[in-house]
Design an enzyme around this catalytic site. Structure first.
Site, PDB file in Angstrom:
ATOM      1  N   MET A  94       0.792  -1.228   0.000  1.00  0.00           N
ATOM      2  CA  MET A  94       0.000   0.000   0.000  1.00  0.00           C
ATOM      3  C   MET A  94       0.829   1.286   0.000  1.00  0.00           C
ATOM      4  SD  MET A  94      -3.004  -1.185  -0.263  1.00  0.00           S
ATOM      5  CE  MET A  94      -4.125   0.152   0.167  1.00  0.00           C
ATOM      6  N   HIS A 113      -4.010  -4.827  -9.399  1.00  0.00           N
ATOM      7  CA  HIS A 113      -4.935  -3.783  -8.939  1.00  0.00           C
ATOM      8  C   HIS A 113      -6.371  -4.224  -9.241  1.00  0.00           C
ATOM      9  CE1 HIS A 113      -6.367   0.204  -7.977  1.00  0.00           C
ATOM     10  NE2 HIS A 113      -7.126   0.140  -9.059  1.00  0.00           N
ATOM     11  N   GLU A 178      -8.245 -12.394  -9.162  1.00  0.00           N
ATOM     12  CA  GLU A 178      -6.854 -11.976  -8.919  1.00  0.00           C
ATOM     13  C   GLU A 178      -5.982 -13.179  -8.600  1.00  0.00           C
ATOM     14  OE1 GLU A 178      -7.002  -7.528  -6.966  1.00  0.00           O
ATOM     15  OE2 GLU A 178      -6.915  -9.227  -5.615  1.00  0.00           O
TER      16      GLU A 178
HETATM   17  C1  GRF Z   1      -5.777  -7.031  -3.618  1.00  0.00           C
HETATM   18  O1  GRF Z   1      -7.158  -6.850  -3.816  1.00  0.00           O
HETATM   19  C2  GRF Z   1      -4.985  -6.250  -4.628  1.00  0.00           C
HETATM   20  O2  GRF Z   1      -5.648  -6.068  -5.811  1.00  0.00           O
HETATM   21  C3  GRF Z   1      -4.776  -4.934  -3.971  1.00  0.00           C
HETATM   22  O3  GRF Z   1      -4.646  -5.225  -2.601  1.00  0.00           O
HETATM   23  C4  GRF Z   1      -5.345  -6.424  -2.300  1.00  0.00           C
HETATM   24  C5  GRF Z   1      -4.408  -7.321  -1.556  1.00  0.00           C
HETATM   25  O4  GRF Z   1      -5.018  -8.424  -0.992  1.00  0.00           O
HETATM   26  N1  GRF Z   1      -3.648  -4.260  -4.552  1.00  0.00           N
HETATM   27  P1  GRF Z   1      -4.147  -9.590  -0.378  1.00  0.00           P
HETATM   28  O5  GRF Z   1      -3.267  -8.980   0.721  1.00  0.00           O
HETATM   29  O6  GRF Z   1      -3.335 -10.216  -1.459  1.00  0.00           O
HETATM   30  O7  GRF Z   1      -5.143 -10.533   0.213  1.00  0.00           O
END
Ligand code: GRF
Length: 199
Positions: A94, A113, A178
């Site tokens: 982040m 993303h 994802e």
């Molecule tokens: C994911 O939704 C990604 O797209 C965003 O942050 C989130 C991370 O989730 N950048 P995680 O920590 O992999 O569960």
């Protein structure tokens, strides 16, 4: 040929990292994780690394919330170089990546993303898509540049927005995609696809 070594950066629960590890275990992704680094003490992603026996580390940034101080970014670069990683995989990281990192690992940093970029960069992009009345949302893997979610797009998957969707239900369906997409994209790097990263 040796395996592609990944350096994973994350701030959160680490479900994408877990999906990458599972793809490696299933033999679908011929890579190895050199190190997992988090800027958040106690982040779930570090627990996944510890449980899987993957080297992990924390960085501590007190001064800024959305980026690293230059000296901390230098420390991070040192850790990643020490782990001899070929590709930096942002998995829920982040903070903005700044110039030092970008030039140390030029063309070797990717991010996932939760939107169909270039639409809805920034935070809670699934909520932005829902509130904008879109009929579909999705996720995008892209190279990282100095902007926020602006780098060259590598791959994306659309997710329909269904009647009755809430931000939470839509986000969950995007995250399922994802977890499929990220390991697939990384495996194209292993095959020398998108760009050859192993010197
Ligand atoms: C994911 O939704 C990604 O797209 C965003 O942050 C989130 C991370 O989730 N950048 P995680 O920590 O992999 O569960």
């Amino acid at each position: 040929m040796r395996k592609l070594r990944l350096g994973i950066l994350g701030s959160g629960k680490g479900s994408n990292f877990k999906a990458i590890l599972e793809a490696i275990d299933r033999g679908e992704l011929d890579a190895e994780v050199g190190i997992v680094i988090s800027d958040q003490p106690g982040a779930g992603i570090l627990d996944h690394a510890a449980n899987a026996g993957v080297p992990f580390a924390q960085i501590e940034e007190q001064r800024y919330k959305t980026k690293l101080s230059p000296e901390i970014e230098d420390k991070l670069i040192g850790m990643l170089r020490g782990a001899k990683v070929d590709l930096i995989v942002l998995a829920g990281y982040m903070r903005m990546v700044k110039e030092r990192m970008l030039s140390a690992f030029e063309g070797r940093i990717i991010n996932i993303h939760p939107s169909l970029l270039p639409k809805f960069p920034g935070i809670e992009s699934w909520r932005q898509a829902l509130e904008a009345g879109e009929i579909e949302a999705g996720c995008t893997v892209h190279f990282v540049d100095a902007g926020m979610d602006t780098g060259e797009i590598i791959a994306q998957v659309a997710v329909p927005i269904l009647p009755g969707d809430t931000a939470a239900s839509l986000h969950e369906r995007i995250q399922v995609e994802e977890r499929r997409l990220y390991p697939q994209v990384i495996s194209t790097f292993c095959a020398g696809g998108s760009r050859s990263l192993i010197a």
